[in-house]
Design a protein around this motif. Sequence first.
Motif, mmCIF file in Angstrom:
data_model
loop_
_atom_site.group_PDB
_atom_site.id
_atom_site.type_symbol
_atom_site.label_atom_id
_atom_site.label_comp_id
_atom_site.label_asym_id
_atom_site.label_seq_id
_atom_site.Cartn_x
_atom_site.Cartn_y
_atom_site.Cartn_z
ATOM 1 N N LYS A 1 0.834 -1.205 0.000
ATOM 2 C CA LYS A 1 0.000 0.000 0.000
ATOM 3 C C LYS A 1 0.873 1.262 0.000
ATOM 4 O O LYS A 1 0.503 2.270 -0.607
ATOM 5 C CB LYS A 1 -0.926 -0.018 1.213
ATOM 6 N N LYS B 1 -7.279 -8.191 -3.281
ATOM 7 C CA LYS B 1 -8.657 -8.450 -2.906
ATOM 8 C C LYS B 1 -9.315 -7.210 -2.316
ATOM 9 O O LYS B 1 -10.457 -6.870 -2.657
ATOM 10 C CB LYS B 1 -8.707 -9.600 -1.891
ATOM 11 N N GLU B 2 -8.595 -6.509 -1.445
ATOM 12 C CA GLU B 2 -9.135 -5.306 -0.818
ATOM 13 C C GLU B 2 -9.431 -4.222 -1.844
ATOM 14 O O GLU B 2 -10.419 -3.474 -1.710
ATOM 15 C CB GLU B 2 -8.153 -4.769 0.227
#
Length: 218
Positions: free
Chosen positions: A168, A211-212
């Motif tokens: 991230k 996935k997020e």
Amino acid sequence: MLKASVPGPYTLSGRLVPNRQYPDRWALTEALLPIVRNELEVLVKAGCHEITVDEPSMSCYAHREDPNRLVDIFNRTVESITGKCRLSTHLCFGNYKGRAVGWRQYAPMFPSFLNMQVDEIHLEMASREFAEIELIGWIAEKKDVAVGIIDVKSYYIETVQDVAARVKTCLKHASADRLSFAPDCGLSQTARWAAKQKLKNMVAGVKLVRKELGLPKD
């Protein structure tokens, strides 16, 4: 092995010894260049679609040499296979007995290294606590960038959550379509039990972020 096959310029310790045939590192490099180029050509001819040329000397000496000269050597080495495969290079600071051997800063390499004829540049980041992370955004404007998010010099096993957080962080600087993730360097000097778990968690962490964010699995 290439060093061992070239007579004269090296002692058993691996230090360069100037002689009439190879008066300096540059002369030896020019002698090795066609050998490496030929190996690359053979790989492409055999059907290899993706090749990474790992030359840590460029990273380790860029702070004290002309980086444009290093880029020229690299480009002449790969010129015959450019455009015939997906080509990348790995920039790191060495891993002699688990220790770096070069000045651990990418700044001296850029912007010169952006002129390397490659599709992707790989940087080690995990062992350097993601110093100079903003550089990946700069590279991503012209090329794909692979980010080392696993520290191969440490026996701390990065958790899935660690990996996800690092991914991230990278996404704040470069778009997902330009990014790929890998260990900082090869795991040849890391115990197999640690290497396997590090890789397993790396894959799981990247999948978690995919996935997020609703990104494709592939």
